[in-house]
Design a protein around this motif. Structure first.
Motif, PDB file in Angstrom:
ATOM      1  N   LEU A 158       1.050  10.346  -5.225  1.00  0.00           N
ATOM      2  CA  LEU A 158       2.051  11.049  -6.027  1.00  0.00           C
ATOM      3  C   LEU A 158       3.396  11.121  -5.300  1.00  0.00           C
ATOM      4  N   ALA A 159       3.350  11.354  -3.999  1.00  0.00           N
ATOM      5  CA  ALA A 159       4.595  11.416  -3.231  1.00  0.00           C
ATOM      6  C   ALA A 159       5.299  10.059  -3.229  1.00  0.00           C
ATOM      7  N   ALA A 160       4.534   8.985  -3.092  1.00  0.00           N
ATOM      8  CA  ALA A 160       5.124   7.647  -3.107  1.00  0.00           C
ATOM      9  C   ALA A 160       5.715   7.326  -4.477  1.00  0.00           C
ATOM     10  N   VAL A 161       5.011   7.697  -5.528  1.00  0.00           N
ATOM     11  CA  VAL A 161       5.515   7.458  -6.885  1.00  0.00           C
ATOM     12  C   VAL A 161       6.833   8.188  -7.101  1.00  0.00           C
ATOM     13  N   GLU A 162       6.896   9.440  -6.674  1.00  0.00           N
ATOM     14  CA  GLU A 162       8.133  10.209  -6.840  1.00  0.00           C
ATOM     15  C   GLU A 162       9.274   9.556  -6.063  1.00  0.00           C
ATOM     16  N   ARG A 163       8.998   9.128  -4.853  1.00  0.00           N
ATOM     17  CA  ARG A 163      10.035   8.513  -4.017  1.00  0.00           C
ATOM     18  C   ARG A 163      10.559   7.215  -4.635  1.00  0.00           C
ATOM     19  N   VAL A 164       9.648   6.330  -4.992  1.00  0.00           N
ATOM     20  CA  VAL A 164      10.055   5.007  -5.480  1.00  0.00           C
ATOM     21  C   VAL A 164      10.739   5.113  -6.836  1.00  0.00           C
TER      22      VAL A 164
ATOM     23  N   ARG B 205      14.139  -2.365 -16.071  1.00  0.00           N
ATOM     24  CA  ARG B 205      12.892  -1.650 -15.792  1.00  0.00           C
ATOM     25  C   ARG B 205      12.129  -2.388 -14.701  1.00  0.00           C
ATOM     26  N   ALA B 206      11.409  -1.620 -13.859  1.00  0.00           N
ATOM     27  CA  ALA B 206      10.597  -2.193 -12.791  1.00  0.00           C
ATOM     28  C   ALA B 206       9.252  -1.477 -12.766  1.00  0.00           C
ATOM     29  N   VAL B 207       8.187  -2.254 -12.733  1.00  0.00           N
ATOM     30  CA  VAL B 207       6.823  -1.730 -12.730  1.00  0.00           C
ATOM     31  C   VAL B 207       6.270  -1.794 -11.311  1.00  0.00           C
ATOM     32  N   PHE B 208       5.568  -0.744 -10.882  1.00  0.00           N
ATOM     33  CA  PHE B 208       4.870  -0.812  -9.595  1.00  0.00           C
ATOM     34  C   PHE B 208       3.531  -0.096  -9.712  1.00  0.00           C
ATOM     35  N   HIS B 209       2.620  -0.445  -8.814  1.00  0.00           N
ATOM     36  CA  HIS B 209       1.268   0.089  -8.856  1.00  0.00           C
ATOM     37  C   HIS B 209       1.188   1.439  -8.145  1.00  0.00           C
ATOM     38  N   ALA B 210       0.663   2.429  -8.839  1.00  0.00           N
ATOM     39  CA  ALA B 210       0.396   3.733  -8.240  1.00  0.00           C
ATOM     40  C   ALA B 210      -0.983   3.659  -7.592  1.00  0.00           C
TER      41      ALA B 210
ATOM     42  N   ALA C 168       5.637   0.139   2.999  1.00  0.00           N
ATOM     43  CA  ALA C 168       5.433  -0.298   1.615  1.00  0.00           C
ATOM     44  C   ALA C 168       6.511   0.266   0.706  1.00  0.00           C
ATOM     45  N   CYS C 169       6.846   1.526   0.882  1.00  0.00           N
ATOM     46  CA  CYS C 169       7.878   2.131   0.032  1.00  0.00           C
ATOM     47  C   CYS C 169       9.240   1.506   0.298  1.00  0.00           C
ATOM     48  N   ARG C 170       9.535   1.208   1.549  1.00  0.00           N
ATOM     49  CA  ARG C 170      10.813   0.550   1.850  1.00  0.00           C
ATOM     50  C   ARG C 170      10.878  -0.835   1.219  1.00  0.00           C
ATOM     51  N   GLU C 171       9.771  -1.570   1.251  1.00  0.00           N
ATOM     52  CA  GLU C 171       9.756  -2.897   0.635  1.00  0.00           C
ATOM     53  C   GLU C 171       9.966  -2.790  -0.875  1.00  0.00           C
ATOM     54  N   LEU C 172       9.348  -1.814  -1.509  1.00  0.00           N
ATOM     55  CA  LEU C 172       9.567  -1.608  -2.935  1.00  0.00           C
ATOM     56  C   LEU C 172      11.016  -1.254  -3.209  1.00  0.00           C
ATOM     57  N   GLU C 173      11.612  -0.440  -2.371  1.00  0.00           N
ATOM     58  CA  GLU C 173      13.015  -0.070  -2.564  1.00  0.00           C
ATOM     59  C   GLU C 173      13.935  -1.288  -2.417  1.00  0.00           C
TER      60      GLU C 173
ATOM     61  N   ASP D  14       0.836  -1.200   0.000  1.00  0.00           N
ATOM     62  CA  ASP D  14       0.000   0.000   0.000  1.00  0.00           C
ATOM     63  C   ASP D  14       0.876   1.257   0.000  1.00  0.00           C
ATOM     64  N   PRO D  15       1.585   1.506  -1.119  1.00  0.00           N
ATOM     65  CA  PRO D  15       2.528   2.632  -1.131  1.00  0.00           C
ATOM     66  C   PRO D  15       1.866   3.999  -1.039  1.00  0.00           C
ATOM     67  N   GLY D  16       0.577   4.093  -1.391  1.00  0.00           N
ATOM     68  CA  GLY D  16      -0.113   5.371  -1.318  1.00  0.00           C
ATOM     69  C   GLY D  16      -0.995   5.516  -0.101  1.00  0.00           C
ATOM     70  N   SER D  17      -0.797   4.672   0.901  1.00  0.00           N
ATOM     71  CA  SER D  17      -1.657   4.678   2.081  1.00  0.00           C
ATOM     72  C   SER D  17      -1.671   6.028   2.781  1.00  0.00           C
ATOM     73  N   PRO D  18      -2.843   6.453   3.268  1.00  0.00           N
ATOM     74  CA  PRO D  18      -2.890   7.668   4.083  1.00  0.00           C
ATOM     75  C   PRO D  18      -2.324   7.449   5.488  1.00  0.00           C
ATOM     76  N   HIS D  19      -2.065   6.182   5.856  1.00  0.00           N
ATOM     77  CA  HIS D  19      -1.436   5.877   7.144  1.00  0.00           C
ATOM     78  C   HIS D  19       0.087   5.953   6.969  1.00  0.00           C
TER      79      HIS D  19
END
Length: 262
Positions: A122-128, A98-103, A80-85, A68-73
């Motif tokens: 949007l913040a999560a997308v920019e970070r990842v 290339r790596a695909v992830f869900h926005a 979630a962002c750390r796991e993607l990283e 849940d990279p865009g979670s409000p929590h």
């Protein structure tokens, strides 16, 4: 125009046999699902890279998506962002280009204000995506059918972030963006769409992920735009439930797309 095509490898497949099939049928890469068999905790990165190199194939990955990279929590989003990283690090070790992830987020629209959640996405997308760029992996945001972010929001994403995009044809279709709108997006923002997920559906509301030619989407409009614009990028035939014995489905999907591009 340089269009390189591949197909998804899900769980329970023999990667060596799949890569042999890919090479024999003119595919340029395989897309590894890191949610399952190719999760960073299970995969041997060097072995995966060596198999792909043996058959002259490139590697694309689909990063884990039960996140849940865009979670409000805040803490959920951070984890979630750390796991993607961490998954991007493994993708880089495998030699993925290339790596695909869900926005996306699992948040419910009746609990959270839409614009506030869109900001967290949007913040999560920019970070990842920035993390991926630092490691030499083009990390691209994919559209889903979502109340917070779908294909109609790519233009906002491109304006607000430096991320590239993966246009998923069937997710866009069931979100209301038919082939002519998808073609317009690709025509006007082709420099930011570096990857496509090619798949079909027979339904108006559900993404069946079928081979090209078995559903309602007018892939001729997309192919015409690709040919006319000279778009270059990678295209994955994301056909689900294709095991070792069913790869002729992706081969047929590629033949159909090749004919349209020609």
């Amino acid at each position: 125009m340089t269009v390189r095509q591949g197909f998804t490898l899900e769980g329970g497949v023999d990667m060596d046999a799949a890569c042999a099939f890919a090479a024999d049928h003119g595919f340029a890469f395989v897309e590894l699902n890191m949610e399952g068999q190719f999760h960073r905790s299970r995969v041997e990165a060097d072995a995966v890279r060596e198999i792909a190199e043996r058959y002259g194939l490139d590697i694309v990955v689909h990063l884990p998506y039960e996140l849940d990279p865009g979670s409000p929590h805040d803490e959920v989003r951070e984890g979630a962002c750390r796991e993607l990283e961490d998954a991007i690090d493994t993708a880089a070790a495998m030699g993925a280009e290339r790596a695909v992830f869900h926005a996306t987020t699992f948040a419910r629209p009746y609990h959270w204000e839409r614009e506030a959640v869109r900001e967290t996405i949007l913040a999560a997308v920019e970070r990842v995506s920035a993390y991926g760029r630092e490691r030499g992996v083009d990390t691209v945001a994919e559209n889903l059918k979502s109340p917070f972010f779908d294909a109609s929001d790519f233009e906002t994403l491109f304006e607000r972030t430096d991320a590239n995009g993966c246009l998923d044809t069937v997710h866009a279709f069931v979100s209301g963006q038919r082939a002519d709108e998808q073609a317009r997006l690709l025509r006007e923002h082709g420099d930011r769409f570096t990857h496509l997920h090619l798949n079909e559906t027979r339904r108006e509301d559900e993404d069946e992920h079928l081979p090209i030619g078995l559903g309602q989407i007018d892939f001729g409009a997309l192919a015409e735009t690709i040919a006319a614009s000279g778009w270059s990028g990678t295209c994955t035939h994301e056909v689900f439930r294709v095991g070792d014995g069913g790869r002729e489905y992706v081969a047929a999907s590629k033949r159909a797309f090749d004919e349209l591009l020609a």
